[in-house]
Scaffold this motif. Structure first.
Motif, PDB file in Angstrom:
ATOM      1  N   GLU A  13      85.864 -17.948  56.353  1.00 43.07           N
ATOM      2  CA  GLU A  13      84.763 -17.177  56.925  1.00 43.07           C
ATOM      3  C   GLU A  13      84.891 -15.700  56.575  1.00 43.07           C
ATOM      4  OE1 GLU A  13      81.235 -17.325  58.114  1.00 43.07           O
ATOM      5  OE2 GLU A  13      82.386 -19.156  58.433  1.00 43.07           O
ATOM      6  N   GLU A  14      86.078 -15.155  56.681  1.00 42.77           N
ATOM      7  CA  GLU A  14      86.292 -13.738  56.351  1.00 42.77           C
ATOM      8  C   GLU A  14      85.949 -13.472  54.887  1.00 42.77           C
ATOM      9  OE1 GLU A  14      90.349 -12.937  57.342  1.00 42.77           O
ATOM     10  OE2 GLU A  14      89.976 -12.826  59.513  1.00 42.77           O
ATOM     11  N   ASN A  18      82.771 -11.175  53.361  1.00 43.65           N
ATOM     12  CA  ASN A  18      83.112  -9.985  52.568  1.00 43.65           C
ATOM     13  C   ASN A  18      82.576 -10.033  51.140  1.00 43.65           C
ATOM     14  OD1 ASN A  18      84.479  -8.546  54.576  1.00 43.65           O
ATOM     15  ND2 ASN A  18      86.391  -9.653  54.208  1.00 43.65           N
ATOM     16  N   ILE A  19      81.839 -11.098  50.812  1.00 42.17           N
ATOM     17  CA  ILE A  19      81.245 -11.166  49.477  1.00 42.17           C
ATOM     18  C   ILE A  19      80.196 -10.063  49.351  1.00 42.17           C
ATOM     19  CG2 ILE A  19      79.820 -12.537  47.906  1.00 42.17           C
ATOM     20  CD1 ILE A  19      81.070 -15.056  49.101  1.00 42.17           C
ATOM     21  N   TYR A  34      71.799 -13.806  53.135  1.00 36.40           N
ATOM     22  CA  TYR A  34      71.186 -14.386  54.333  1.00 36.40           C
ATOM     23  C   TYR A  34      71.673 -15.825  54.564  1.00 36.40           C
ATOM     24  CZ  TYR A  34      67.215 -16.341  57.087  1.00 36.40           C
ATOM     25  OH  TYR A  34      66.427 -16.971  58.013  1.00 36.40           O
ATOM     26  N   VAL A  35      71.628 -16.626  53.514  1.00 37.23           N
ATOM     27  CA  VAL A  35      72.014 -18.042  53.622  1.00 37.23           C
ATOM     28  C   VAL A  35      73.488 -18.182  53.976  1.00 37.23           C
ATOM     29  CG1 VAL A  35      72.310 -20.181  52.308  1.00 37.23           C
ATOM     30  CG2 VAL A  35      70.221 -18.847  52.047  1.00 37.23           C
ATOM     31  N   LEU A  36      74.331 -17.431  53.304  1.00 34.79           N
ATOM     32  CA  LEU A  36      75.774 -17.568  53.514  1.00 34.79           C
ATOM     33  C   LEU A  36      76.231 -16.995  54.851  1.00 34.79           C
ATOM     34  CD1 LEU A  36      77.011 -16.743  49.914  1.00 34.79           C
ATOM     35  CD2 LEU A  36      77.191 -18.941  51.078  1.00 34.79           C
ATOM     36  N   SER A  37      75.434 -16.122  55.439  1.00 35.78           N
ATOM     37  CA  SER A  37      75.833 -15.502  56.705  1.00 35.78           C
ATOM     38  C   SER A  37      75.588 -16.406  57.910  1.00 35.78           C
ATOM     39  CB  SER A  37      75.067 -14.181  56.910  1.00 35.78           C
ATOM     40  OG  SER A  37      73.689 -14.442  57.165  1.00 35.78           O
ATOM     41  N   HIS A  38      74.926 -17.549  57.690  1.00 33.90           N
ATOM     42  CA  HIS A  38      74.544 -18.409  58.813  1.00 33.90           C
ATOM     43  C   HIS A  38      75.641 -19.346  59.281  1.00 33.90           C
ATOM     44  CE1 HIS A  38      69.988 -17.892  57.811  1.00 33.90           C
ATOM     45  NE2 HIS A  38      70.524 -16.840  58.392  1.00 33.90           N
ATOM     46  N   GLY A  39      76.798 -19.245  58.674  1.00 30.23           N
ATOM     47  CA  GLY A  39      77.906 -20.090  59.116  1.00 30.23           C
ATOM     48  C   GLY A  39      77.727 -21.513  58.642  1.00 30.23           C
ATOM     49  N   GLY A  40      77.756 -22.453  59.562  1.00 27.52           N
ATOM     50  CA  GLY A  40      77.782 -23.860  59.188  1.00 27.52           C
ATOM     51  C   GLY A  40      79.191 -24.397  59.392  1.00 27.52           C
ATOM     52  N   LYS A  41      79.392 -25.654  59.076  1.00 29.17           N
ATOM     53  CA  LYS A  41      80.696 -26.274  59.338  1.00 29.17           C
ATOM     54  C   LYS A  41      81.767 -25.833  58.352  1.00 29.17           C
ATOM     55  CE  LYS A  41      78.632 -30.505  61.291  1.00 29.17           C
ATOM     56  NZ  LYS A  41      77.231 -30.417  60.843  1.00 29.17           N
ATOM     57  N   ILE A  71      79.379 -21.963  48.117  1.00 29.73           N
ATOM     58  CA  ILE A  71      78.193 -21.295  47.567  1.00 29.73           C
ATOM     59  C   ILE A  71      77.277 -22.332  46.911  1.00 29.73           C
ATOM     60  CG2 ILE A  71      77.349 -19.644  45.845  1.00 29.73           C
ATOM     61  CD1 ILE A  71      79.923 -18.011  46.353  1.00 29.73           C
ATOM     62  N   PHE A  72      77.875 -23.246  46.143  1.00 30.95           N
ATOM     63  CA  PHE A  72      77.079 -24.286  45.492  1.00 30.95           C
ATOM     64  C   PHE A  72      76.383 -25.156  46.533  1.00 30.95           C
ATOM     65  CE2 PHE A  72      76.525 -28.619  43.955  1.00 30.95           C
ATOM     66  CZ  PHE A  72      75.737 -28.401  42.837  1.00 30.95           C
ATOM     67  N   HIS A  73      77.116 -25.579  47.549  1.00 32.11           N
ATOM     68  CA  HIS A  73      76.543 -26.416  48.610  1.00 32.11           C
ATOM     69  C   HIS A  73      75.344 -25.728  49.254  1.00 32.11           C
ATOM     70  CE1 HIS A  73      76.065 -28.907  52.108  1.00 32.11           C
ATOM     71  NE2 HIS A  73      76.436 -27.944  52.927  1.00 32.11           N
ATOM     72  N   ASN A  74      75.472 -24.440  49.561  1.00 32.41           N
ATOM     73  CA  ASN A  74      74.375 -23.712  50.187  1.00 32.41           C
ATOM     74  C   ASN A  74      73.180 -23.559  49.248  1.00 32.41           C
ATOM     75  OD1 ASN A  74      74.907 -22.376  53.083  1.00 32.41           O
ATOM     76  ND2 ASN A  74      76.848 -22.678  52.027  1.00 32.41           N
TER      77      ASN A  74
END
Length: 325
Positions: A13-14, A18-19, A34-41, A71-74
């Motif tokens: 997560e960190e 930080n990307i 935006y997409v990557l900041s939403h967390g998820g499992k 990143i690919f999954h998102n």
């Protein structure tokens, strides 16, 4: 050194938060942030690091390719939401709703390119193996997505075809995540393959569980509306099994709801669910999920490392199987 899943998740997560996406145009990079900041499992990068940890490999070496997987999954989720015209993702507006369809296409594509850059950061002696695994998996995911789309136009999808589709669309990326971690730790080929097969079986169980929760989950914990697959006529295992095993009257009613252009959503969900109940499909589905889950654990037990090192992966497996969302 053994790392806990909690510690590894925190590291993932960190790193993601930080990307830096400071390049121009901002209209391309802002949706990615935006997409990557939403967390998820964060299941896939966690699997990569847990697999590396299983074989006492370097977590730091595996971190970048693990993030590449996430990143690919998102990126696939951005495109899935556009294809399905979904309004929400993880409680937030989908990219094509917050911006537009063109932005979703381009930012999703940019995320895929970014994921390959992360993957290419591995040590040079592992680069051919890693890129072969990742590029093959990326193409398999596309194949699975296309099969899913093709199935929407068909009423004769078989159970085996459905299992193949979810294997490609969902399971192979979990399997890739695990084999990637094993490769980074320079594990024996046999152990890396066992871990891959563990991921395939877990992925099949995971998607079948998702199908089940969409109909039988608790709306308060599931995170999205119950019955969405029924409303959209999604060819899930439950619907495929219902079409195959229903009697003449039940089959006619299913077809009536599937072909209806105007209907009350709640009425449709209740009617189709009643047919599922009459056919005992909840129990049948749970038995199939258990079959794949046990097959996964069998693969894990065959890997030639101490059982102590497998505890975190076993715990993750249990969390995925007995989840309510």
């Amino acid at each position: 050194m053994l790392h806990s899943a909690e510690t590894l998740n925190k590291k993932i997560e960190e790193t993601i938060q930080n990307i830096s996406f400071d390049l121009k145009p901002a209209s391309l990079y802002e949706p990615m942030r935006y997409v990557l900041s939403h967390g998820g499992k964060r299941v896939r990068p966690l699997m990569t690091l847990l697999a590396t940890n299983l074989f006492s490999g370097s977590i730091e070496e595996s971190l970048k390719p693990a993030i590449g997987i996430e990143i690919f999954h998102n990126s696939t989720l951005v495109h899935d939401d556009l294809i399905d015209n979904s309004d929400m993702r993880r409680g937030k507006p989908a990219v094509h709703k917050k911006w537009d369809a063109n932005t979703a296409i381009l930012s999703g594509q940019a995320m895929q390119i970014e994921s390959f850059k992360y993957m290419a950061s591995v040590p040079s002696d592992l680069l051919p193996q890693v890129m072969e695994l990742f590029s093959t998996t990326a193409m398999e995911v596309c194949r699975g997505q296309q099969l899913d789309l093709d199935f929407e136009k068909r009423e004769d999808v078989s159970e085996s075809e459905y299992i193949e589709m979810i294997m490609l669309k969902t399971a192979v990326l979990l399997a890739c995540s695990l084999k990637l971690g094993a490769t980074m730790a320079r594990a024996q080929t046999r152990d890396a393959e066992l871990l891959y097969n563990y991921g395939i079986n877990m992925g099949l169980a995971f998607q079948l569980k998702d199908d089940l929760l969409d109909v039988y989950g608790n709306p308060e914990t599931f995170g999205k509306n119950i019955g969405g697959d029924i409303v959209s006529n999604k060819k899930t295992y439950l619907l495929i099994k219902a079409l195959k095993t229903s009697d003449k009257e039940q089959h006619a009613e299913l077809l009536k709801w599937i072909t209806a252009e105007k209907f009350d959503k709640e009425e449709k969900i209740e009617a189709v669910k009643n047919i599922y109940n009459a056919l005992n499909l909840k129990s049948i589905s749970e038995n199939l999920i258990e079959k794949y889950y046990l097959a996964a654990l069998d693969c894990l037990s065959s890997i030639n490392v101490a059982n102590e090192r497998k505890k975190e992966l076993i715990s993750l497996s249990e969390n995925l199987m007995y989840r309510e969302k």
